[in-house]
Design an enzyme around this catalytic site. Structure first.
Site, PDB file in Angstrom:
ATOM      1  N   ARG A   1       0.811  -1.225   0.000  1.00  0.00           N
ATOM      2  CA  ARG A   1       0.000   0.000   0.000  1.00  0.00           C
ATOM      3  C   ARG A   1       0.842   1.271   0.000  1.00  0.00           C
ATOM      4  NH1 ARG A   1      -5.364  -1.036   3.774  1.00  0.00           N
ATOM      5  NH2 ARG A   1      -6.056  -2.944   2.749  1.00  0.00           N
TER       6      ARG A   1
ATOM      7  N   ASP B   1     -15.567   9.669   7.918  1.00  0.00           N
ATOM      8  CA  ASP B   1     -14.523   8.662   7.791  1.00  0.00           C
ATOM      9  C   ASP B   1     -13.188   9.389   7.807  1.00  0.00           C
ATOM     10  OD1 ASP B   1     -14.676   5.516   6.827  1.00  0.00           O
ATOM     11  OD2 ASP B   1     -12.761   6.459   6.345  1.00  0.00           O
TER      12      ASP B   1
END
Length: 278
Positions: A41, A142
């Site tokens: 990632r 979020d």
């Protein structure tokens, strides 16, 4: 020791520092076995900056505490596994609760990801209240700003919507045509009742006004350690109206962490009694 992979150098020290930084920034506890996930990632961020060593990337971050790269770092290490009406047993209970309340109905989706959860909440409430969306509000937050951008757009593939009841799909989505064929957009009447904002649950101030009839915090607490879970849950309590509901994920048990809520159903908790003003 370098990663087993390819061209970028990730040492044990780098991995330990990454684990510490994401814990400090977002409260996320990365297990030892997440090393390869971290590599894959964050490798995109290193290549974006033309770096070959994770140590150089981390040094850049630490030298610039307010850099926008911190947002990319956090986004990269955030997991966004979601679906429409995930953990379906929650939604009939939400609908029943809404029909029993007077006045407007407010919900906070505290881990909104790419929007499937808050839109599922809004659809449930719209149908439960007879299509009267004027009295409902869904606050969706979020930490991942890229996920929130997709959520705001409200556009999903037909495949993502394939498990929805056809009648529900007709009521709440507009099918794309031409270049947008194979896609569908959340109906404006519904989407205007859902607002999306970036929020870190570790922030000292959440900036939320008023109380909620229900809070959804599902499948996010599993990434926090027990002290962090306890702090967050105890901050939820004064934000709920009396008898408000708190929805947890299928593998989360809040009863073992705090006595602020009582268990009402499968991974659903209720706030007993009245609380003083926030």
């Amino acid at each position: 020791m370098a990663s087993l992979e390819r061209d970028l150098l990730l040492t044990e020290r780098d991995f330990s520092r990454i684990r510490q930084l994401i814990y400090e920034r977002a409260g996320i506890v990365l297990a030892e076995h997440k090393r390869e996930m971290v590599y894959s990632r964050l490798a995109k961020r290193l290549r974006h900056h033309g770096l070959i060593r994770f140590s150089d990337y981390l040094e850049r971050l630490e030298q610039r505490p307010d850099a926008r790269e911190w947002e990319a770092f956090t986004n990269a290490l955030t997991t966004n596994l979601t679906a429409f009406f995930r953990e379906a047993h929650h939604f009939p209970l939400l609908a029943e609760h809404a029909r029993q309340r007077s006045g407007g109905y407010r919900v906070w989706s505290a881990a909104a990801s790419t929007g499937e959860e808050p839109y599922s909440i809004a659809m449930t409430l719209s149908d439960a209240l007879g299509g009267n969306t004027a009295n409902l509000e869904v606050i969706a937050t979020d930490i991942d700003t890229e996920a929130l951008a997709r959520a705001r757009a409200g556009v999903y593939s037909i495949e993502q919507l394939s498990r929805l009841d056809p009648a529900l799909l007709r009521r709440h989505f507009l099918r794309g045509k031409g270049r947008q064929e194979g896609m569908a957009r959340v109906h404006p009447e519904l989407s205007r009742r859902v607002s999306f904002n970036a929020l870190n649950l570790l922030s000292p101030s959440w900036g939320l006004e008023g109380r909620f009839d229900a809070i959804f915090c599902r499948n996010v607490m599993i990434y926090f350690d027990k002290p962090t879970q306890k702090r967050i849950l105890e901050r939820f309590a004064p934000l709920l109206k009396p008898d408000g509901l708190l929805f947890a994920g299928h593998s989360e048990n809040f009863s073992q962490i705090t006595a602020a809520f009582r268990l009402r159903g499968q991974t659903v908790y209720q706030l007993p009694g009245a609380l003083t003003d926030v």
